[in-house]
Scaffold this active site. Sequence first.
Site, PDB file in Angstrom:
ATOM      1  N   ASP A   1      73.607   7.582  51.488  1.00  0.00           N
ATOM      2  CA  ASP A   1      72.300   7.433  52.135  1.00  0.00           C
ATOM      3  C   ASP A   1      71.285   7.873  51.097  1.00  0.00           C
ATOM      4  O   ASP A   1      71.103   9.072  50.851  1.00  0.00           O
ATOM      5  CB  ASP A   1      72.241   8.304  53.394  1.00  0.00           C
ATOM      6  CG  ASP A   1      70.913   8.167  54.150  1.00  0.00           C
ATOM      7  OD1 ASP A   1      69.958   7.612  53.587  1.00  0.00           O
ATOM      8  OD2 ASP A   1      70.855   8.649  55.300  1.00  0.00           O
TER       9      ASP A   1
ATOM     10  N   HIS B   1      63.541   5.288  62.902  1.00  0.00           N
ATOM     11  CA  HIS B   1      62.342   6.114  62.741  1.00  0.00           C
ATOM     12  C   HIS B   1      61.359   5.315  61.901  1.00  0.00           C
ATOM     13  O   HIS B   1      61.752   4.391  61.186  1.00  0.00           O
ATOM     14  CB  HIS B   1      62.674   7.470  62.095  1.00  0.00           C
ATOM     15  CG  HIS B   1      63.414   7.384  60.790  1.00  0.00           C
ATOM     16  ND1 HIS B   1      62.807   7.102  59.594  1.00  0.00           N
ATOM     17  CD2 HIS B   1      64.734   7.526  60.496  1.00  0.00           C
ATOM     18  CE1 HIS B   1      63.715   7.095  58.616  1.00  0.00           C
ATOM     19  NE2 HIS B   1      64.899   7.337  59.141  1.00  0.00           N
TER      20      HIS B   1
ATOM     21  N   HIS C   1      73.823  15.225  57.690  1.00  0.00           N
ATOM     22  CA  HIS C   1      72.956  15.527  56.550  1.00  0.00           C
ATOM     23  C   HIS C   1      73.720  16.268  55.464  1.00  0.00           C
ATOM     24  O   HIS C   1      73.251  17.261  54.900  1.00  0.00           O
ATOM     25  CB  HIS C   1      71.710  16.301  57.002  1.00  0.00           C
ATOM     26  CG  HIS C   1      70.759  15.452  57.785  1.00  0.00           C
ATOM     27  ND1 HIS C   1      69.762  15.964  58.570  1.00  0.00           N
ATOM     28  CD2 HIS C   1      70.649  14.108  57.896  1.00  0.00           C
ATOM     29  CE1 HIS C   1      69.083  14.962  59.140  1.00  0.00           C
ATOM     30  NE2 HIS C   1      69.613  13.832  58.737  1.00  0.00           N
TER      31      HIS C   1
ATOM     32  N   GLU D   1      69.478   2.105  61.897  1.00  0.00           N
ATOM     33  CA  GLU D   1      70.570   2.835  61.268  1.00  0.00           C
ATOM     34  C   GLU D   1      71.594   3.393  62.248  1.00  0.00           C
ATOM     35  O   GLU D   1      71.759   4.605  62.363  1.00  0.00           O
ATOM     36  CB  GLU D   1      70.015   3.976  60.402  1.00  0.00           C
ATOM     37  CG  GLU D   1      68.981   4.871  61.091  1.00  0.00           C
ATOM     38  CD  GLU D   1      68.563   6.045  60.203  1.00  0.00           C
ATOM     39  OE1 GLU D   1      69.450   6.742  59.670  1.00  0.00           O
ATOM     40  OE2 GLU D   1      67.353   6.261  60.053  1.00  0.00           O
TER      41      GLU D   1
ATOM     42  N   HIS E   1      72.810  10.435  66.925  1.00  0.00           N
ATOM     43  CA  HIS E   1      71.393  10.361  66.547  1.00  0.00           C
ATOM     44  C   HIS E   1      70.781   9.084  67.108  1.00  0.00           C
ATOM     45  O   HIS E   1      71.468   8.257  67.691  1.00  0.00           O
ATOM     46  CB  HIS E   1      71.227  10.451  65.020  1.00  0.00           C
ATOM     47  CG  HIS E   1      71.964   9.393  64.244  1.00  0.00           C
ATOM     48  ND1 HIS E   1      71.476   8.127  64.078  1.00  0.00           N
ATOM     49  CD2 HIS E   1      73.153   9.426  63.569  1.00  0.00           C
ATOM     50  CE1 HIS E   1      72.315   7.422  63.335  1.00  0.00           C
ATOM     51  NE2 HIS E   1      73.356   8.179  63.017  1.00  0.00           N
TER      52      HIS E   1
ATOM     53  N   GLU F   1      72.225   1.347  57.247  1.00  0.00           N
ATOM     54  CA  GLU F   1      70.793   1.574  57.452  1.00  0.00           C
ATOM     55  C   GLU F   1      69.962   0.647  56.576  1.00  0.00           C
ATOM     56  O   GLU F   1      70.158   0.593  55.357  1.00  0.00           O
ATOM     57  CB  GLU F   1      70.450   3.036  57.096  1.00  0.00           C
ATOM     58  CG  GLU F   1      68.957   3.337  57.141  1.00  0.00           C
ATOM     59  CD  GLU F   1      68.638   4.818  56.927  1.00  0.00           C
ATOM     60  OE1 GLU F   1      69.412   5.507  56.236  1.00  0.00           O
ATOM     61  OE2 GLU F   1      67.615   5.274  57.455  1.00  0.00           O
TER      62      GLU F   1
ATOM     63  N   TYR G   1      80.681   8.421  63.865  1.00  0.00           N
ATOM     64  CA  TYR G   1      81.172   9.576  63.109  1.00  0.00           C
ATOM     65  C   TYR G   1      82.313  10.199  63.902  1.00  0.00           C
ATOM     66  O   TYR G   1      82.086  10.787  64.969  1.00  0.00           O
ATOM     67  CB  TYR G   1      80.034  10.584  62.897  1.00  0.00           C
ATOM     68  CG  TYR G   1      78.752   9.913  62.431  1.00  0.00           C
ATOM     69  CD1 TYR G   1      78.529   9.661  61.071  1.00  0.00           C
ATOM     70  CD2 TYR G   1      77.796   9.476  63.348  1.00  0.00           C
ATOM     71  CE1 TYR G   1      77.378   9.011  60.657  1.00  0.00           C
ATOM     72  CE2 TYR G   1      76.645   8.827  62.942  1.00  0.00           C
ATOM     73  CZ  TYR G   1      76.435   8.593  61.594  1.00  0.00           C
ATOM     74  OH  TYR G   1      75.300   7.943  61.182  1.00  0.00           O
TER      75      TYR G   1
ATOM     76  N   ASP H   1      64.864   3.961  52.532  1.00  0.00           N
ATOM     77  CA  ASP H   1      65.846   4.820  53.207  1.00  0.00           C
ATOM     78  C   ASP H   1      67.024   3.935  53.597  1.00  0.00           C
ATOM     79  O   ASP H   1      66.954   3.230  54.608  1.00  0.00           O
ATOM     80  CB  ASP H   1      65.184   5.468  54.439  1.00  0.00           C
ATOM     81  CG  ASP H   1      66.124   6.410  55.176  1.00  0.00           C
ATOM     82  OD1 ASP H   1      67.227   6.682  54.673  1.00  0.00           O
ATOM     83  OD2 ASP H   1      65.736   6.861  56.270  1.00  0.00           O
TER      84      ASP H   1
ATOM     85  N   HIS I   1      60.662  10.227  57.338  1.00  0.00           N
ATOM     86  CA  HIS I   1      60.478  10.154  58.795  1.00  0.00           C
ATOM     87  C   HIS I   1      58.963  10.111  58.983  1.00  0.00           C
ATOM     88  O   HIS I   1      58.302  11.140  59.068  1.00  0.00           O
ATOM     89  CB  HIS I   1      61.113  11.363  59.488  1.00  0.00           C
ATOM     90  CG  HIS I   1      62.601  11.412  59.299  1.00  0.00           C
ATOM     91  ND1 HIS I   1      63.355  12.541  59.479  1.00  0.00           N
ATOM     92  CD2 HIS I   1      63.479  10.451  58.919  1.00  0.00           C
ATOM     93  CE1 HIS I   1      64.640  12.271  59.233  1.00  0.00           C
ATOM     94  NE2 HIS I   1      64.730  11.010  58.890  1.00  0.00           N
TER      95      HIS I   1
ATOM     96  N   ASP J   1      58.368  32.300  36.770  1.00  0.00           N
ATOM     97  CA  ASP J   1      57.276  31.391  36.384  1.00  0.00           C
ATOM     98  C   ASP J   1      57.718  29.922  36.387  1.00  0.00           C
ATOM     99  O   ASP J   1      57.100  29.081  35.748  1.00  0.00           O
ATOM    100  CB  ASP J   1      56.732  31.783  35.009  1.00  0.00           C
ATOM    101  CG  ASP J   1      57.826  31.852  33.965  1.00  0.00           C
ATOM    102  OD1 ASP J   1      59.011  31.705  34.345  1.00  0.00           O
ATOM    103  OD2 ASP J   1      57.505  32.052  32.783  1.00  0.00           O
TER     104      ASP J   1
ATOM    105  N   ARG K   1      77.667   4.745  58.541  1.00  0.00           N
ATOM    106  CA  ARG K   1      76.292   4.427  58.955  1.00  0.00           C
ATOM    107  C   ARG K   1      75.851   3.236  58.109  1.00  0.00           C
ATOM    108  O   ARG K   1      76.201   3.157  56.919  1.00  0.00           O
ATOM    109  CB  ARG K   1      75.353   5.629  58.736  1.00  0.00           C
ATOM    110  CG  ARG K   1      73.901   5.346  59.088  1.00  0.00           C
ATOM    111  CD  ARG K   1      73.031   6.606  59.248  1.00  0.00           C
ATOM    112  NE  ARG K   1      72.925   7.409  58.047  1.00  0.00           N
ATOM    113  CZ  ARG K   1      73.547   8.556  57.836  1.00  0.00           C
ATOM    114  NH1 ARG K   1      74.348   9.051  58.769  1.00  0.00           N
ATOM    115  NH2 ARG K   1      73.400   9.218  56.709  1.00  0.00           N
TER     116      ARG K   1
END
Length: 457
Positions: free
Chosen positions: A269, A363, A252, A398, A359, A422, A402, A280, A370, A38, A420
């Site tokens: 991030d 976006h 990710h 961004e 990548h 961004e 890597y 973001d 996104h 529940d 990264r």
Amino acid sequence: MNPSMAAAHRKTFVAAMAAGGGGVAIFRTGPEKVRNRDVHFPFRPDSDFWYLTAFPEPDAVAVLIAAPDGEDNGAASSDRFVLFVRPKDPEMETWHGRRAGIDGATALYGADEAHSIDDLDAELPKLLRGAARLFYRTGDAGSEDFDRKLLSSLQQMYARTRDGVTGPATIVEPGTLLHEQRLVKTADEIAVLRRASVITVEGHRAVAAALNPGMYEYELEATVNGVFRRRGGWGPGYPSIVAGGDNATILHYTENDQPIADGALLLVDAGCEVDGYTADVTRCYPASGRFTDAQKALYEVVLEAELRGIGRVAPGNTFHSVHEEARRALIEGMLAIGLLTGSLDEVLEGGADQRFFMHKTSHWLGIDVHDVGKYWTDGAEADKTSRPLQAGMVLTVEPGLYIAADDETAPEEFRGIGIRIEDDVLVTADGHEVLTGDAPKTIADVEAACAAGAGAR
Ligand code: GLY
Ligand code: MN
Ligand code: MN
């Protein structure tokens, strides 16, 4: 979101429906999802539903009716906003929380008419009758039962043609209008994104100030998410990535459960969601407070790429030109520091950079991290070109590099480093504005932000 903002969104959407011949649009927000027994997952409204209603409760349906332009032939086909919501129920509300109820749906959320969600089956066919077009997204996960019911109620309408009953002959994907609308933000939406950006920057600065070698990633996750909530945001708009050392080479990574080594970089991030709109932002912080030479070399390459990408953001430039510029800068930088060999053209052609930059650069950003909206111009697939940017669009920039810890093709000093950078960038009438530019970004600023908390450590 203020209900008046949603009212403005409805007005624009209904006008677009009317211009194309009118119709009826249906948007649903699902029931709460069971986590176990529940207990439910925290509820977050469906993005389209939220944008058009600002109604924050689960299990509701919005119906928007638009008369064709130039026509307003009586109640059945004139412009109306109808909400189906959970009715008030003192016992349920004692256990599970307050409900606006049917009266609240009209008084607080501006519905012209409201019903209990339990009356949907009986009421919906009445709303659909006579409509030329139905705007509804079929096939959404979790909507199977509703889809079946809706399609069967259409069939029942078609079956009554001898009685003069007509139902919508065409089902239109609502995103064709609505997502184009969502892509270009209003001044009110930009104001919300600015608030999300300010809190996000504060969260990033708090991480820089708190970071020390030996801390666990989750401690800094708690720091950044804590600022998001403490400052009144809904929380992170997507699971915060807090990745130390070579965890930052996993795009990710969200386990966030490892200790951060002395000398490691911490990639964060994280973006705060405010009123359903998220920032973001990614930044990298040295655990020791100072970048190593190898980290510095890679960081400068990514920073240059980010700045050059941002420099392309202006009305009329295409979405993909931002990526092309950032990618070119990354490749030039990688060649200069010996991470890649060959010529710029060879790498551009052959794609050797994709081993380290896998990548895309940007976006759309908004209610979804996104966000919705087309990236290509209309037309035949073969003729499509990248979409030109226009004022009011918000996108991320961004780029990253890597270098896997076990990549023996890379110079040893770069292995196990992930970077990264961004930012969230608004397209303005004459260029752009970086909404999140106050998060520390140059090496000097990042080191200063890390030093800012040194006294408290
Ligand atoms: N945080 C997800 C992204 O940067 O796209
Ligand atoms: Mn992003
Ligand atoms: Mn991100």
